[in-house]
Motif scaffolding. Structure first.
Motif, short mmCIF file in Angstrom:
data_model
loop_
_atom_site.label_atom_id
_atom_site.label_comp_id
_atom_site.label_asym_id
_atom_site.label_seq_id
_atom_site.Cartn_x
_atom_site.Cartn_y
_atom_site.Cartn_z
N HIS A 1 0.85 -1.19 0.00
CA HIS A 1 0.00 0.00 0.00
C HIS A 1 0.89 1.24 0.00
CE1 HIS A 1 -3.57 -2.45 0.98
NE2 HIS A 1 -2.75 -3.13 1.77
N TYR A 2 0.70 2.10 -1.01
CA TYR A 2 1.46 3.35 -1.09
C TYR A 2 0.64 4.45 -0.41
CZ TYR A 2 3.25 7.71 -2.92
OH TYR A 2 3.73 8.99 -3.04
N VAL A 3 1.31 5.24 0.44
CA VAL A 3 0.62 6.33 1.14
C VAL A 3 1.53 7.56 1.25
CG1 VAL A 3 -0.91 4.86 2.52
CG2 VAL A 3 1.37 5.42 3.38
N GLN B 1 10.04 4.48 10.16
CA GLN B 1 10.61 5.77 10.50
C GLN B 1 11.35 6.38 9.30
OE1 GLN B 1 13.54 5.64 13.59
NE2 GLN B 1 13.34 7.81 14.10
N ALA B 2 12.15 5.54 8.60
CA ALA B 2 12.89 6.03 7.45
C ALA B 2 11.96 6.45 6.33
CB ALA B 2 13.86 4.95 6.97
N ALA B 3 10.89 5.67 6.11
CA ALA B 3 9.95 6.00 5.05
C ALA B 3 9.18 7.28 5.37
CB ALA B 3 8.98 4.84 4.84
N ALA C 1 5.49 6.57 1.61
CA ALA C 1 5.92 5.23 2.00
C ALA C 1 5.11 4.18 1.26
CB ALA C 1 5.77 5.04 3.50
N THR C 2 5.76 3.04 1.04
CA THR C 2 5.06 1.84 0.60
C THR C 2 5.11 0.85 1.76
OG1 THR C 2 5.67 2.17 -1.71
CG2 THR C 2 4.95 -0.04 -1.07
N VAL C 3 3.96 0.40 2.18
CA VAL C 3 3.85 -0.43 3.38
C VAL C 3 3.33 -1.81 3.00
CG1 VAL C 3 2.86 -0.62 5.68
CG2 VAL C 3 3.38 1.64 4.73
N TRP D 1 9.01 0.86 2.94
CA TRP D 1 10.09 1.42 2.14
C TRP D 1 9.76 2.88 1.81
CZ3 TRP D 1 7.55 -3.13 1.27
CH2 TRP D 1 8.29 -4.32 1.39
N PRO D 2 10.75 3.72 1.68
CA PRO D 2 10.49 5.10 1.25
C PRO D 2 10.00 5.12 -0.20
CG PRO D 2 12.68 4.88 2.25
CD PRO D 2 12.16 3.50 2.02
N GLY D 3 9.07 6.02 -0.49
CA GLY D 3 8.61 6.19 -1.86
C GLY D 3 7.72 5.06 -2.34
N PHE D 4 7.61 4.99 -3.67
CA PHE D 4 6.73 3.99 -4.28
C PHE D 4 7.51 2.72 -4.57
CE2 PHE D 4 5.05 1.91 -8.09
CZ PHE D 4 3.76 1.63 -7.66
N ARG D 5 6.89 1.58 -4.29
CA ARG D 5 7.51 0.27 -4.54
C ARG D 5 6.43 -0.71 -4.96
NH1 ARG D 5 12.14 -2.56 -2.69
NH2 ARG D 5 11.81 -4.80 -2.44
#
Length: 526
Positions: free
Chosen positions: A107-109, A150-152, A158-160, A172-176
């Motif tokens: 999920h990207y947010v 925290q980093a994302a 973030a992509t969770v 992860w930071p950003g889109f994945r």
């Protein structure tokens, strides 16, 4: 290494693949070795070895590795017929109409930045974003993902990864858009692995290898016997299969050009003994009636707890077991082929050293296990070997001349094709699919009668049928023959499989089935 340790035990400890079908009980003779030197420091032959020498023959310069105890430093030669050749594993994945519903979803947010007037933590801000964007409330967080969250959050997007719609396992930071899963079929003889894109269902890589537990015994009961006779045996069997799964995963991610940390979910199936050994459970109760399972329900554990290197929060899921010797592999076959949803009476057979049989249709499904033994894998056959380069895998016998032609693993074309002899691959034996075809051809040509005996006039019809005074054999090529005992071994394996099928048919009160589906590495090549 302790004084008196057998050559077979030493080979296992040192990682040398010395063959053993019987699990080190002095019965099969597959562990023969040739000690080097005039007076090698070994214990003398005991009653078991002398009995084997009298009954089956043993060259003067050879010893049974499972019975020869080491008394000092020595060198032994492992002849080719006692070596475990590298398996050619051909388990494929063929998926039809797969509905992708992964247990782990990405999920990207966008994430609100930290503010003085709303001093919420990074994890809480990501969770709030998941509620706003995806309606995912009430989520818990795997502690191993907090640092990633925290980093994302610091990047504002973030992509969770959320497992089961209830727990955050990675970020992860950003889109994945990369989240991978791996599936393993842990068979008695072979282990197959497949790497899958959890979003699309696409299989990115497939690989397989021989189950290293084979050196402790080819069939399931030999491995249980090994555990019963050796206190440390269970730990050894568990260690080598876990190492094999981890190495196979490494091969899969390398083939796909991805990283191990991209793998978030793993699943494994196998018969109950393979299942129990993978998880370090006691297999001894499975060696005798009532074949009690340590656990029959599905199991979820951290992949890292099994020594499998993937994403830190990766989980390994094992399907439930059905009964004492009907395992998660049978459950997977039922899920895949869905006999319980079929109007036609369907027979599903996973053919292997231990065959799982499922019979049924909409309303009622029965399952059983049939101990076919290792003959289908080339063991118990006079010239038998596993499916490795140099093994005869296909056979045809001319109906008029009774001359054979065959195909060998590692060589393109048939034995009567131009250039076959120049391929550079020596013929070392015959594997399971080859012996099945050889016996079938002998029957179809009339050289073998319907009861499995060589025909009384077989030797008169072709010079390829010879006799040692007690039994006849058909010579395929120099050093490779199909003997009367080989035909009997295949008959016994087939009879065990047929008996299981017939038993289920009798329980259902039917005399014929409408659909038959064969599974497994060997089943797909019959």
């Amino acid at each position: 290494m302790d004084r008196g340790t057998t050559v077979l035990e030493a080979a296992r400890t040192l990682g040398v693949d010395l063959d053993s079908v019987c699990g080190g009980r002095g019965l099969c003779g597959r562990c023969q070795v040739v000690p080097v030197g005039d007076e090698p420091p070994l214990t003398g032959p005991g009653p078991d070895e002398e009995r084997y020498r009298r009954r089956r023959g043993l060259a003067d310069d050879r010893r049974l590795g499972c019975r020869a105890g080491i008394l000092g430093d020595l060198t032994v030669d492992v002849p080719p017929e006692s070596q475990l050749h590298r398996q050619v594993v051909r388990k494929r994945v063929e998926v039809e109409d797969l509905v992708v519903d992964p247990v782990v979803r990405l999920h990207y947010v966008p994430v609100e930045p930290a503010r003085l007037d709303t001093p919420s933590g990074a994890t809480e801000r990501v969770l709030a974003a998941l509620v706003d964007e995806w309606g995912l409330g009430g989520l818990s967080v795997d502690a191993r993902s907090i640092g990633d969250l925290q980093a994302a959050a610091a990047t504002g997007e973030a992509t969770v990864a959320v497992r089961d719609g209830s727990i955050v396992v990675a970020a992860w930071p950003g889109f994945r858009d990369v989240a991978l899963g791996a599936a393993f079929d842990i068979g008695s003889t072979t282990i197959a692995g497949h790497l899958v894109d959890l979003a699309s269902g696409e299989t990115l890589a497939s690989a397989g290898r021989m189950n290293p537990q084979i050196r402790f015994g080819e069939d399931l009961m030999s491995r249980v016997s090994h555990v019963m006779m050796h206190p440390e045996g269970a730990a050894d069997l568990t260690r080598v299969v876990r190492e094999a799964v981890d190495e196979l995963l490494g091969e899969l991610v390398a083939d796909a050009g991805v990283g191990r940390t991209d793998v978030l979910e793993l699943v494994a199936v196998g018969n109950p003994i393979m299942h129990h050994l993978l998880f370090g459970l006691d297999v001894r109760p499975l060696g005798e009636a009532p074949f009690a399972l340590a656990v029959s329900s599905a199991i979820d554990v951290d992949a890292a707890a099994l020594g499998v290197s993937a994403h830190p929060a990766a989980r390994l899921h094992a399907l439930p077991l059905i009964a004492g010797h009907v395992g998660a592999d049978a459950a997977a076959a039922i899920l895949s082929e869905a006999p319980h949803r079929s109007d036609a009476l369907q027979l599903v057979v996973d053919v292997g050293t231990n065959a799982e049989i499922v019979l049924g249709s909409r309303g009622r499904v029965l399952a059983a296990s049939s101990p076919t033994g290792p003959a289908f894998e080339g063991a118990q056959i006079s010239s038998g070997q596993r499916a490795a380069p140099g093994a005869i895998e296909r056979v045809r016998i001319d109906r008029d001349t009774l001359e054979p032609r065959f195909r060998v693993i590692g060589v393109e074309g048939w034995s009567d094709d131009p250039g076959f002899d120049d391929a550079g691959v020596g013929i070392s034996g015959i594997c399971g699919s080859g012996i099945i075809e050889a016996v079938a051809e002998l029957y179809l040509t009339g050289l073998v009668d319907p009861d499995g005996r060589f025909a009384s006039d077989a030797a008169d019809r072709t010079a390829r049928v010879t006799s040692d005074g007690r039994a006849q054999a058909y010579e395929l090529t120099d050093g490779v023959s199909v003997t009367q005992n080989d035909v009997r071994a295949i008959q016994l394996a087939k009879a065990a499989l047929y008996a299981g099928v017939r038993l289920l048919m009798d329980h259902l009160g039917v005399d014929e089935v409408e659909e038959i589906r064969l599974a497994g590495a060997f089943g797909s090549h019959i």
